[in-house]
Design an enzyme around this catalytic site. Structure first.
Site, PDB file in Angstrom:
ATOM      1  N   LYS A 103       0.854  -1.190   0.000  1.00  0.00           N
ATOM      2  CA  LYS A 103       0.000   0.000   0.000  1.00  0.00           C
ATOM      3  C   LYS A 103       0.889   1.238   0.000  1.00  0.00           C
ATOM      4  O   LYS A 103       1.905   1.276   0.704  1.00  0.00           O
ATOM      5  CB  LYS A 103      -0.897  -0.026   1.240  1.00  0.00           C
ATOM      6  CG  LYS A 103      -1.949   1.076   1.299  1.00  0.00           C
ATOM      7  CD  LYS A 103      -2.828   0.870   2.524  1.00  0.00           C
ATOM      8  CE  LYS A 103      -3.894   1.942   2.670  1.00  0.00           C
ATOM      9  NZ  LYS A 103      -4.736   1.724   3.867  1.00  0.00           N
ATOM     10  N   SER A 183      -9.578   1.690   3.029  1.00  0.00           N
ATOM     11  CA  SER A 183      -8.707   2.457   2.163  1.00  0.00           C
ATOM     12  C   SER A 183      -7.659   1.622   1.430  1.00  0.00           C
ATOM     13  O   SER A 183      -6.984   2.110   0.520  1.00  0.00           O
ATOM     14  CB  SER A 183      -7.983   3.537   2.976  1.00  0.00           C
ATOM     15  OG  SER A 183      -7.138   2.968   3.961  1.00  0.00           O
ATOM     16  N   SER A 207     -10.016  -0.628   7.160  1.00  0.00           N
ATOM     17  CA  SER A 207      -9.343  -0.332   5.894  1.00  0.00           C
ATOM     18  C   SER A 207      -8.694  -1.537   5.227  1.00  0.00           C
ATOM     19  O   SER A 207      -8.338  -1.477   4.053  1.00  0.00           O
ATOM     20  CB  SER A 207      -8.285   0.758   6.105  1.00  0.00           C
ATOM     21  OG  SER A 207      -8.908   2.007   6.275  1.00  0.00           O
TER      22      SER A 207
END
Length: 488
Positions: A103, A183, A207
């Site tokens: 990420k 996210s 997330s």
């Protein structure tokens, strides 16, 4: 002309044969696991370089549609070739030769760490995050960085999950018009679509869980502080953690054991006599999937689990506002520290400067950033922590002790919604908050499809019961076989 015809007759079968080989190899690597990778290389069936090339090819073909990947490590193939040349079956790390996407809020000193923000587009940290160093020490190959909800979705009250100014809108591979959630959107989409073998996401509250659930993969949030928080663009230190995303629980286990600061002893998967609690208040947001959830409970019972029904969790309504106060205060403090330490390529050195930078770009979706700027009341923050301790941590401990629970089960998240760039997300709720605020381990597992979209449940443990949560979830995975790859 006759010679051209002869050449065509000779070459056509060869081309068809080559094409068939390419398709066979493609299918061989689809849904590949870590153990299958190592077994295949050990038998000489393929190489780490070939597998890495497969994922890079998939990214090249699919990423223009999915927007799951922000950047590619230009040395990935070279590193894979080195892994092949140095490979020894009895001397390898847990993730030796395994392609991994990170990420893009996890620091790397060889690729920018942007958190999806234009203000950080040139931010190449001096050091790798400790979890990146752990991955590299275990032999992993970093493919690149995954897209995310900008600033890990702590920017606007009308944000769109999976959208960042750097990476654009991540798409759900099961339906391009449906949210990928966030996210850790790109991390989950990339794993689901076979753009990488595994990925790392980060979670503050949901997330990892929400995008993993909506993209049909396994996502694990470890106990707080089992994974180093250093070198990750922060939201809240009392809840932030990185965690693995994979297509199987076993691959999640292997990745977690590679990056964890805590020694991990794998437990034998099984459900017999495991006491699994059901807390109705955690399920109410997802009444549309109640039939699927009840069917899952029945399958667990038939496999020998003891389902402890109708457990009361009181005063959860006090926890949500307290959590928000904690996030605002810790985000203010954490971003102040992180931004001030960025190098010369980043002009934005404070949260205030970040809002001004975004405003100059015409970005008016910054409500959470403005709220965080005002979150300086330390007494209010401490009161919020006390509320969480009383009504979440202590109550969860009491529930596990009183009911002799091994774990809690709940639907992971509410139904998916269409992507709406104007009004933002239509989030109906999730079961992630209890584990988030208590720092407890939790995992989401796909258990099937509904209306052509994945459906998932979460397994929540008490603090530091990571191995037990992983063992129970692996048994459920083996029981339900719920992973259905997207047909993009």
């Amino acid at each position: 002309m006759r010679y051209k015809t002869m050449i065509k007759k000779v070459l056509t079968p060869l081309l068809l044969c080559t094409s068939a080989f390419a398709v066979a190899q493609q299918q061989q690597f689809d849904e590949l696991t870590i153990n299958q990778l190592h077994e295949g290389v050990a038998k000489g069936e393929f190489t780490f370089k070939e597998v890495t090339q497969y994922y890079l090819d998939n990214i090249k073909k699919q990423n223009p549609t999915l927007n799951a990947v922000i950047s590619i490590n230009p040395n990935a193939l070279k590193e894979a070739a080195i892994k092949d040349s140095e490979y020894k079956i009895d001397q390898k790390g847990i993730l030796y030769g395994v392609p991994v996407l990170l990420k893009d809020n996890i620091d790397t000193n060889f690729l920018p760490t942007t958190a999806g923000s234009v203000a950080l587009k040139n931010h190449v940290p001096k050091n790798n995050a400790p979890i990146v160093e752990k991955l590299l020490s275990e032999g992993a190959i970093i493919l690149g960085k995954a897209n995310l909800s900008e600033l890990a979705n702590f920017k606007s009250t009308t944000s769109v999950s999976g959208y960042s100014a750097i990476g654009g809108q991540t798409k759900n591979p099961y339906d391009l018009n449906i949210t990928p959630c966030g996210s850790s959107s790109g991390s989950a989409v990339a794993v689901s679509s076979n753009l990488t073998l595994i990925s790392l996401g980060t979670e503050t509250d949901g997330s990892i869980h929400c995008p993993s659930a909506m993209n049909g993969v396994v996502g694990f949030k470890p106990s707080i502080h089992h994974i180093s928080q250093q070198g990750i663009v922060p939201i809240a230190h009392s809840q932030d953690t990185a965690g693995p995303i994979a297509r199987t629980v076993e691959d999640v286990q292997l990745t977690y054991s590679a990056i964890s600061k805590v020694p991990f002893s794998k437990l034998k998967p099984g459900l017999k006599n495991k006491r699994i609690g059901v807390i109705p208040i955690l399920n109410r947001f997802n009444e549309r999937h109640q039939n699927e959830f009840n069917q899952t409970l029945l399958e667990l019972k038939n496999a020998g689990a003891i389902i402890v029904d109708d457990i009361k969790l009181k005063h959860l309504d006090k926890v949500f506002p307290a959590e928000f106060d904690v996030l605002l205060y810790e985000f203010n403090q954490g971003m102040k520290t992180y931004l001030s330490a960025t190098g010369n390529n980043v002009s934005v050195k404070s949260l205030q400067a970040l809002t001004e930078f975004n405003k100059a770009l015409g970005d008016n979706k910054q409500a959470l950033l403005f709220s965080a700027l005002q979150a300086t009341d330390k007494e209010k923050y401490q009161n919020a922590l006390n509320i969480i301790d009383k009504y979440a941590r202590q109550q969860l401990d009491d529930l596990f002790r009183l009911h002799h629970l091994d774990a809690i089960i709940a639907p992971t998240t509410g139904p998916a919604w269409p992507i709406d760039p104007i009004r933002g997300d239509k989030f109906s709720g999730s079961s992630s908050t209890l584990a988030a605020v208590t720092g407890s381990p939790s995992i989401t597992i796909p258990i099937g499809m509904r209306n052509n979209l994945p459906y998932a449940v979460s397994i929540i443990g008490n603090l530091d019961s990571d191995a037990k949560v992983l063992a129970i979830s692996q048994a459920i995975e083996q029981l339900t076989k719920g992973r259905v790859p997207p047909k993009l």
